[in-house]
Enzyme design. Structure first.
Site, PDB file in Angstrom:
ATOM      1  N   ARG A  71      64.885  37.618  37.895  1.00 37.56           N
ATOM      2  CA  ARG A  71      66.083  38.407  38.227  1.00 37.56           C
ATOM      3  C   ARG A  71      65.735  39.459  39.288  1.00 37.56           C
ATOM      4  NH1 ARG A  71      69.355  41.437  33.514  1.00 37.56           N
ATOM      5  NH2 ARG A  71      67.586  42.862  33.630  1.00 37.56           N
ATOM      6  N   LYS A 170      70.348  44.192  40.391  1.00 37.81           N
ATOM      7  CA  LYS A 170      70.048  45.366  39.553  1.00 37.81           C
ATOM      8  C   LYS A 170      69.444  46.392  40.502  1.00 37.81           C
ATOM      9  CE  LYS A 170      67.911  46.417  35.093  1.00 37.81           C
ATOM     10  NZ  LYS A 170      68.885  47.392  34.651  1.00 37.81           N
TER      11      LYS A 170
HETATM   12  N1  PMP Z   1      74.302  46.146  31.935  1.00 37.66           N
HETATM   13  C1  PMP Z   1      73.732  47.112  32.672  1.00 37.66           C
HETATM   14  C2  PMP Z   1      74.584  47.857  33.635  1.00 37.66           C
HETATM   15  C3  PMP Z   1      72.369  47.387  32.549  1.00 37.66           C
HETATM   16  O1  PMP Z   1      71.804  48.336  33.294  1.00 37.66           O
HETATM   17  C4  PMP Z   1      71.604  46.672  31.607  1.00 37.66           C
HETATM   18  C5  PMP Z   1      70.127  46.939  31.472  1.00 37.66           C
HETATM   19  N2  PMP Z   1      69.860  48.206  30.974  1.00 37.66           N
HETATM   20  C6  PMP Z   1      72.245  45.697  30.830  1.00 37.66           C
HETATM   21  C7  PMP Z   1      73.594  45.451  31.030  1.00 37.66           C
HETATM   22  C8  PMP Z   1      71.486  44.894  29.826  1.00 37.66           C
HETATM   23  O2  PMP Z   1      70.658  43.974  30.512  1.00 37.66           O
HETATM   24  P1  PMP Z   1      69.272  43.483  29.903  1.00 37.66           P
HETATM   25  O3  PMP Z   1      69.573  42.858  28.606  1.00 37.66           O
HETATM   26  O4  PMP Z   1      68.766  42.503  30.909  1.00 37.66           O
HETATM   27  O5  PMP Z   1      68.421  44.679  29.763  1.00 37.66           O
END
Ligand code: PMP
Length: 310
Positions: A71, A170
């Site tokens: 990712r 991200k």
């Molecule tokens: N949405 C947002 C906006 C995030 O920043 C995150 C990660 N903190 C998530 C969802 C959850 O993603 P992940 O399970 O990959 O941590």
């Protein structure tokens, strides 16, 4: 003669104690956290131009390391940022950072910044992108919240539309989420649910959202403009099926969330956490529900016994 501004800055504002210790990896070398810094001309600092990942370590295993780094490299690609290191090299560096800092259970932050450039916006004026790895311990929400549930609010400002910023990135620019987080904290809670400009439920500021009604589990589809959460995927593909449960991904509206029997959030730092109230109104019975508890137990069992690293 000493410079007055230096004097007053050092005399009046003692540097706050750093909240973590250990060795930070920057571009291939480890250095103590007190010395680890980025240049003031780095576009990561000037413009939030870069991307990052947060990754958990459970019992020395790095949960979904490959998925996170894939990712990360997808984010970099969508930003037209050519990472300094290959996937294999950054994976080896993450493992080294975990080992050097003796992290058995903790959290790793991987950051790519655009690198040092001019004061102008042009990302292609920048030199080589920087790569940073911080390995630390973590505690996001108090333990009691996993038992009693977490109150949240609905943010007043919408989630940034996907036409403006692809949520698969991200990125280092989290201001849309930070302003919603400010609303949450000012309202006395720790999370805010963000709605997209079409009125669909998207996600929380740092977590994905799920709702349960009459035993059916639903989560907003990725078209709602959400981060494609790795914990979300793990819960849909592995945790729920292990309990004989199926999760549907589709458009979700706020009234459904408000009428849900249970709501839970997923995220790397949050794991699986039940929501007790939305805007002060109890969700279901206002406690963590039975399905959320079962999913949370199964999630913890899986990551704590043999966390998958794929
Ligand atoms: N949405 C947002 C906006 C995030 O920043 C995150 C990660 N903190 C998530 C969802 C959850 O993603 P992940 O399970 O990959 O941590």
């Amino acid at each position: 003669m000493s410079d007055q501004s230096t004097l007053s800055a050092t005399a009046c504002t003692p540097a706050p104690a750093l909240p973590l210790t250990g060795q930070v990896w920057i571009n291939g070398a480890f250095m103590p956290v007190e010395e680890a810094s980025v240049n003031v001309l780095d576009h990561g600092l000037l413009y939030g131009d870069g991307c990052f990942e947060g990754i958990r370590v459970y019992g020395g295993r790095i949960f979904k390391l490959r998925s996170h780094l894939q990712r990360m490299h997808q984010s970099a690609d969508l930003l037209h940022l050519k990472p300094r290191y290959s996937l294999e090299e950054i994976e080896a560096a993450v493992r080294q950072a975990v080992e050097v800092n003796k992290i058995e259970d903790g959290y790793v932050r991987v950051v790519y910044t655009r690198g040092i450039g001019t004061l102008g916006l042009n990302p292609f004026s920048c030199g080589t992108p920087q790569a940073i790895i911080i390995a630390a311990t973590i505690s996001l929400y108090p333990d009691s919240m996993y038992v009693e549930g977490m109150p949240i609010i609905v943010a007043s400002r919408p989630r940034l539309p996907i036409q403006c910023l692809d949520p698969r990135i991200k990125s280092l620019n989290y201001l849309n989420n930070i302003l919603a987080k400010v609303e949450a904290i000012e309202a006395g809670v720790l999370e805010a649910l963000m709605i997209n400009i079409d009125g669909e439920v998207a996600e929380c500021t740092g977590d994905n959202v799920f709702l349960i009604k009459d035993g059916s589990i639903t989560t907003p589809h990725t078209e709602a403009g959400i981060l494609h959460g790795i914990t979300r995927r793990f819960v849909i593909d592995e945790v729920a099926p292990a309990l004989g449960m199926t999760i549907t991904e589709r458009a979700v509206h706020l009234d459904e969330v408000k009428n849900a029997d249970e709501i839970f959030l997923t995220g790397t730092a949050a794991e699986v956490i039940g929501v007790s109230h939305i805007d002060g109104t109890p969700v279901g019975c206002g406690k963590v529900g039975a399905i959320t508890s079962a999913l949370n137990d199964e999630f913890r069992r899986r990551v704590q016994t043999d966390a998958p690293e794929d």
